[in-house]
Write a protein that holds these residues in place. Structure first.
Motif, PDB file in Angstrom:
ATOM      1  N   THR A  16     -18.426  15.839  -8.841  1.00 20.50           N
ATOM      2  CA  THR A  16     -16.849  16.360  -8.383  1.00 20.50           C
ATOM      3  C   THR A  16     -15.708  16.799  -9.485  1.00 20.50           C
ATOM      4  OG1 THR A  16     -15.239  13.979  -8.557  1.00 20.50           O
ATOM      5  CG2 THR A  16     -16.976  14.227  -6.282  1.00 20.50           C
ATOM      6  N   VAL A  17     -15.103  17.828  -8.787  1.00 19.85           N
ATOM      7  CA  VAL A  17     -13.475  18.366  -9.258  1.00 19.85           C
ATOM      8  C   VAL A  17     -13.411  17.299 -10.342  1.00 19.85           C
ATOM      9  CG1 VAL A  17     -12.157  19.431  -9.178  1.00 19.85           C
ATOM     10  CG2 VAL A  17     -13.892  19.987  -8.007  1.00 19.85           C
ATOM     11  N   GLY A  18     -12.297  16.147  -9.884  1.00 23.21           N
ATOM     12  CA  GLY A  18     -12.001  15.424 -10.200  1.00 23.21           C
ATOM     13  C   GLY A  18     -12.395  14.447 -11.562  1.00 23.21           C
ATOM     14  N   GLN A  19     -13.645  13.992 -11.354  1.00 29.06           N
ATOM     15  CA  GLN A  19     -14.516  13.496 -12.131  1.00 29.06           C
ATOM     16  C   GLN A  19     -14.883  14.345 -13.308  1.00 29.06           C
ATOM     17  OE1 GLN A  19     -18.247  12.498 -10.664  1.00 29.06           O
ATOM     18  NE2 GLN A  19     -17.593  10.476 -10.069  1.00 29.06           N
ATOM     19  N   MET A  20     -15.098  15.383 -13.197  1.00 26.43           N
ATOM     20  CA  MET A  20     -14.916  16.394 -14.276  1.00 26.43           C
ATOM     21  C   MET A  20     -12.975  16.481 -15.103  1.00 26.43           C
ATOM     22  SD  MET A  20     -17.376  19.835 -12.763  1.00 26.43           S
ATOM     23  CE  MET A  20     -18.448  19.370 -12.230  1.00 26.43           C
ATOM     24  N   ALA A  21     -12.923  16.959 -14.006  1.00 29.01           N
ATOM     25  CA  ALA A  21     -11.148  16.601 -14.887  1.00 29.01           C
ATOM     26  C   ALA A  21     -11.287  15.808 -15.892  1.00 29.01           C
ATOM     27  CB  ALA A  21     -10.137  16.994 -13.633  1.00 29.01           C
ATOM     28  N   ASP A  22     -11.415  14.477 -15.150  1.00 29.29           N
ATOM     29  CA  ASP A  22     -11.518  12.876 -15.426  1.00 29.29           C
ATOM     30  C   ASP A  22     -11.950  13.244 -17.208  1.00 29.29           C
ATOM     31  OD1 ASP A  22      -9.466  11.586 -14.233  1.00 29.29           O
ATOM     32  OD2 ASP A  22     -11.222  10.853 -13.116  1.00 29.29           O
ATOM     33  N   ARG A  23     -13.218  13.861 -16.917  1.00 30.51           N
ATOM     34  CA  ARG A  23     -14.398  13.937 -18.575  1.00 30.51           C
ATOM     35  C   ARG A  23     -13.396  15.108 -19.225  1.00 30.51           C
ATOM     36  NH1 ARG A  23     -20.043  17.068 -17.948  1.00 30.51           N
ATOM     37  NH2 ARG A  23     -18.075  18.504 -17.887  1.00 30.51           N
ATOM     38  N   THR A  72       0.650  -1.401   0.427  1.00 23.27           N
ATOM     39  CA  THR A  72       0.604   0.226   0.238  1.00 23.27           C
ATOM     40  C   THR A  72       0.888   1.079   0.046  1.00 23.27           C
ATOM     41  OG1 THR A  72      -1.635  -1.189   1.010  1.00 23.27           O
ATOM     42  CG2 THR A  72      -2.044   1.077   1.423  1.00 23.27           C
ATOM     43  N   LEU A  73       0.963   1.999  -0.812  1.00 20.80           N
ATOM     44  CA  LEU A  73       1.619   3.156  -1.361  1.00 20.80           C
ATOM     45  C   LEU A  73       1.026   4.462  -1.172  1.00 20.80           C
ATOM     46  CD1 LEU A  73       4.275   2.334  -3.731  1.00 20.80           C
ATOM     47  CD2 LEU A  73       4.432   2.425  -1.799  1.00 20.80           C
ATOM     48  N   GLU A  74      -1.234   3.904  -1.339  1.00 25.16           N
ATOM     49  CA  GLU A  74      -0.868   5.230  -1.290  1.00 25.16           C
ATOM     50  C   GLU A  74      -3.088   4.752  -1.324  1.00 25.16           C
ATOM     51  OE1 GLU A  74      -1.649   6.790  -5.966  1.00 25.16           O
ATOM     52  OE2 GLU A  74       0.136   7.139  -5.218  1.00 25.16           O
ATOM     53  N   ALA A  75      -3.513   5.325  -1.252  1.00 25.30           N
ATOM     54  CA  ALA A  75      -5.423   4.739  -1.191  1.00 25.30           C
ATOM     55  C   ALA A  75      -5.246   4.618  -1.654  1.00 25.30           C
ATOM     56  CB  ALA A  75      -6.209   6.119  -0.735  1.00 25.30           C
ATOM     57  N   PRO A  76      -6.371   3.554  -2.684  1.00 23.18           N
ATOM     58  CA  PRO A  76      -6.514   2.658  -3.973  1.00 23.18           C
ATOM     59  C   PRO A  76      -7.672   3.980  -5.120  1.00 23.18           C
ATOM     60  CG  PRO A  76      -6.856   1.111  -2.351  1.00 23.18           C
ATOM     61  CD  PRO A  76      -6.356   2.246  -1.395  1.00 23.18           C
ATOM     62  N   ILE A  77      -7.482   3.897  -5.617  1.00 20.66           N
ATOM     63  CA  ILE A  77      -8.007   4.562  -6.849  1.00 20.66           C
ATOM     64  C   ILE A  77      -9.647   3.548  -7.752  1.00 20.66           C
ATOM     65  CG2 ILE A  77      -8.412   6.224  -8.953  1.00 20.66           C
ATOM     66  CD1 ILE A  77      -5.013   6.234  -8.374  1.00 20.66           C
ATOM     67  N   ALA A  78     -10.959   4.040  -7.539  1.00 20.95           N
ATOM     68  CA  ALA A  78     -11.748   3.461  -8.198  1.00 20.95           C
ATOM     69  C   ALA A  78     -12.137   4.512  -9.302  1.00 20.95           C
ATOM     70  CB  ALA A  78     -12.372   2.705  -6.699  1.00 20.95           C
ATOM     71  N   PHE A  79     -12.817   3.513  -9.897  1.00 15.15           N
ATOM     72  CA  PHE A  79     -13.385   4.660 -10.920  1.00 15.15           C
ATOM     73  C   PHE A  79     -15.183   4.515 -10.736  1.00 15.15           C
ATOM     74  CE2 PHE A  79      -9.013   4.546 -12.082  1.00 15.15           C
ATOM     75  CZ  PHE A  79      -8.922   6.022 -12.312  1.00 15.15           C
ATOM     76  N   VAL A  80     -15.723   5.877 -11.152  1.00 12.54           N
ATOM     77  CA  VAL A  80     -17.259   4.939 -10.673  1.00 12.54           C
ATOM     78  C   VAL A  80     -17.425   6.076 -12.074  1.00 12.54           C
ATOM     79  CG1 VAL A  80     -19.716   5.411 -10.035  1.00 12.54           C
ATOM     80  CG2 VAL A  80     -17.702   5.388  -8.812  1.00 12.54           C
ATOM     81  N   MET A  81     -18.429   5.442 -13.196  1.00 13.62           N
ATOM     82  CA  MET A  81     -18.782   5.875 -14.140  1.00 13.62           C
ATOM     83  C   MET A  81     -20.327   6.115 -14.135  1.00 13.62           C
ATOM     84  SD  MET A  81     -16.510   5.409 -16.633  1.00 13.62           S
ATOM     85  CE  MET A  81     -16.975   5.854 -17.844  1.00 13.62           C
ATOM     86  N   GLY A  82     -20.465   7.742 -14.764  1.00 12.68           N
ATOM     87  CA  GLY A  82     -22.152   8.496 -15.550  1.00 12.68           C
ATOM     88  C   GLY A  82     -22.051   9.929 -14.915  1.00 12.68           C
ATOM     89  N   GLU A  83     -22.377  10.716 -14.964  1.00 11.19           N
ATOM     90  CA  GLU A  83     -22.364  11.927 -14.505  1.00 11.19           C
ATOM     91  C   GLU A  83     -21.305  12.327 -13.913  1.00 11.19           C
ATOM     92  OE1 GLU A  83     -23.847  14.730 -16.770  1.00 11.19           O
ATOM     93  OE2 GLU A  83     -24.978  12.423 -17.589  1.00 11.19           O
ATOM     94  N   PRO A  84     -20.403  13.467 -14.099  1.00  8.72           N
ATOM     95  CA  PRO A  84     -18.996  13.892 -13.104  1.00  8.72           C
ATOM     96  C   PRO A  84     -20.537  14.591 -12.609  1.00  8.72           C
ATOM     97  CG  PRO A  84     -19.363  15.274 -15.069  1.00  8.72           C
ATOM     98  CD  PRO A  84     -20.125  13.526 -15.463  1.00  8.72           C
TER      99      PRO A  84
END
Length: 117
Positions: free
Chosen positions: A60-67, A46-58
């Protein structure tokens, strides 16, 4: 909203110290065989917290950045990825080196390191 259930896991071989990250499903078993030395000494670290992705309408700011990133051109996206991976690889190596150093310490050395830094 659809959940992909994919997480980036970090692995390190206790035999040859090879380390890498891989995207796996939450349902997949942990890897055990090192791709470098072929020994079954691979451990999930464990180097950092796991990252999970959820698909759908953004939402959060992170989801908008990914889009927004998904709408970038190929060359711009490749350049960004190289920059991001260079920084992330350096940070992961520093963390891995620190954890390796701490794991090699005796309990007395760990106690001193915690108290004095």
């Amino acid at each position: 909203m659809q959940n992909i259930n994919m997480i980036t896991y970090d692995y390190e071989c206790s035999s040859c110290n090879h380390s890498f990250s891989i995207l796996q499903s939450i349902k997949d078993d942990a890897l055990s065989k090192c791709p470098e030395c072929k020994k079954k000494k691979l451990q999930r670290v464990t180097l950092e917290a796991p990252i999970a992705f959820v698909m759908g309408e953004p939402t959060t700011v992170g989801q908008m950045a990914d889009r927004n990133r998904s709408k970038m051109g190929k060359y711009e996206l490749d350049k960004r990825r190289k920059e991001d991976h260079a920084v992330q690889d350096k940070q992961n190596k520093e963390k891995s080196d620190l954890y390796r150093k701490i794991n090699k310490m005796t309990p007395k050395q760990k106690d001193k390191w915690i108290r004095e830094g």
